[in-house]
Motif scaffolding. Structure first.
Motif, PDB file in Angstrom:
ATOM      1  N   ASP A  81       0.828  -1.209   0.000  1.00 16.30           N
ATOM      2  CA  ASP A  81       0.000   0.000   0.000  1.00 16.30           C
ATOM      3  C   ASP A  81       0.862   1.258   0.000  1.00 16.30           C
ATOM      4  O   ASP A  81       0.559   2.226  -0.700  1.00 16.30           O
ATOM      5  N   ARG A  82       1.919   1.245   0.787  1.00 10.01           N
ATOM      6  CA  ARG A  82       2.805   2.403   0.858  1.00 10.01           C
ATOM      7  C   ARG A  82       3.481   2.644  -0.492  1.00 10.01           C
ATOM      8  O   ARG A  82       3.578   3.778  -0.959  1.00 10.01           O
ATOM      9  N   GLU A  83       3.948   1.574  -1.137  1.00 11.56           N
ATOM     10  CA  GLU A  83       4.588   1.722  -2.451  1.00 11.56           C
ATOM     11  C   GLU A  83       3.597   2.206  -3.496  1.00 11.56           C
ATOM     12  O   GLU A  83       3.940   3.014  -4.349  1.00 11.56           O
ATOM     13  N   LYS A  84       2.358   1.732  -3.402  1.00 10.71           N
ATOM     14  CA  LYS A  84       1.322   2.166  -4.352  1.00 10.71           C
ATOM     15  C   LYS A  84       1.033   3.656  -4.178  1.00 10.71           C
ATOM     16  O   LYS A  84       0.908   4.387  -5.159  1.00 10.71           O
ATOM     17  N   LYS A  85       0.950   4.115  -2.927  1.00  8.55           N
ATOM     18  CA  LYS A  85       0.708   5.538  -2.677  1.00  8.55           C
ATOM     19  C   LYS A  85       1.870   6.381  -3.173  1.00  8.55           C
ATOM     20  O   LYS A  85       1.658   7.467  -3.732  1.00  8.55           O
ATOM     21  N   GLN A  86       3.096   5.918  -2.976  1.00  5.35           N
ATOM     22  CA  GLN A  86       4.254   6.661  -3.464  1.00  5.35           C
ATOM     23  C   GLN A  86       4.244   6.747  -4.982  1.00  5.35           C
ATOM     24  O   GLN A  86       4.592   7.777  -5.556  1.00  5.35           O
ATOM     25  N   GLN A  87       3.832   5.675  -5.630  1.00  2.46           N
ATOM     26  CA  GLN A  87       3.745   5.670  -7.095  1.00  2.46           C
ATOM     27  C   GLN A  87       2.677   6.654  -7.565  1.00  2.46           C
ATOM     28  O   GLN A  87       2.871   7.365  -8.550  1.00  2.46           O
ATOM     29  N   GLU A  88       1.545   6.721  -6.866  1.00  2.35           N
ATOM     30  CA  GLU A  88       0.480   7.656  -7.221  1.00  2.35           C
ATOM     31  C   GLU A  88       0.945   9.088  -7.057  1.00  2.35           C
ATOM     32  O   GLU A  88       0.618   9.958  -7.868  1.00  2.35           O
ATOM     33  N   VAL A  89       1.708   9.362  -6.009  1.00  2.00           N
ATOM     34  CA  VAL A  89       2.222  10.713  -5.781  1.00  2.00           C
ATOM     35  C   VAL A  89       3.189  11.100  -6.899  1.00  2.00           C
ATOM     36  O   VAL A  89       3.158  12.231  -7.395  1.00  2.00           O
ATOM     37  N   LYS A  90       4.019  10.168  -7.321  1.00  2.00           N
ATOM     38  CA  LYS A  90       4.959  10.452  -8.410  1.00  2.00           C
ATOM     39  C   LYS A  90       4.221  10.765  -9.711  1.00  2.00           C
ATOM     40  O   LYS A  90       4.596  11.692 -10.432  1.00  2.00           O
ATOM     41  N   THR A  91       3.181  10.013 -10.012  1.00  2.00           N
ATOM     42  CA  THR A  91       2.418  10.268 -11.252  1.00  2.00           C
ATOM     43  C   THR A  91       1.679  11.596 -11.164  1.00  2.00           C
ATOM     44  O   THR A  91       1.553  12.293 -12.171  1.00  2.00           O
ATOM     45  N   GLU A  92       1.208  11.954  -9.969  1.00  2.00           N
ATOM     46  CA  GLU A  92       0.528  13.255  -9.791  1.00  2.00           C
ATOM     47  C   GLU A  92       1.526  14.399  -9.999  1.00  2.00           C
ATOM     48  O   GLU A  92       1.178  15.427 -10.577  1.00  2.00           O
TER      49      GLU A  92
END
Length: 95
Positions: A81-92
């Motif tokens: 979950d933490r890695e997924k959130k970090q990936q979403e922040v990078k794409t944003e």
């Protein structure tokens, strides 16, 4: 120490204790055996008491192992979950 690391530690400790407890109980049982393969006890009462305590100890060990596995599984889910959130922040941020 963050929550994710705490989950890992809380998973490893009961897992190791549970495996160690099963090993210790099995080792005691092995060394109680004589040349014929029968367990030797000093009395009937000792036999009943020791076997009961070992049975309870093994159930406690199995519970610790299950708890450890659940905490490690929870750790892996939290990490994903933490890695997924970090990936979403990078794409944003790239937008």
């Amino acid at each position: 120490m963050d929550a994710v690391t705490a989950q890992l530690v809380l998973g490893i400790i009961p897992l190791v204790i549970g495996i160690g407890l099963i090993y210790w109980i099995s080792r005691r049982k092995f060394y109680r055996r004589n040349a014929v393969g029968a367990e030797g006890f000093s009395s009937f009462e000792a036999s009943v008491f020791i076997r009961f305590i070992e049975r309870v100890g093994k159930w406690i060990a199995y519970a610790l192992i299950i708890i450890g596995i659940l905490f490690i599984w929870s750790y892996s889910q939290m990490k994903k979950d933490r890695e997924k959130k970090q990936q979403e922040v990078k794409t944003e941020q790239q937008r």
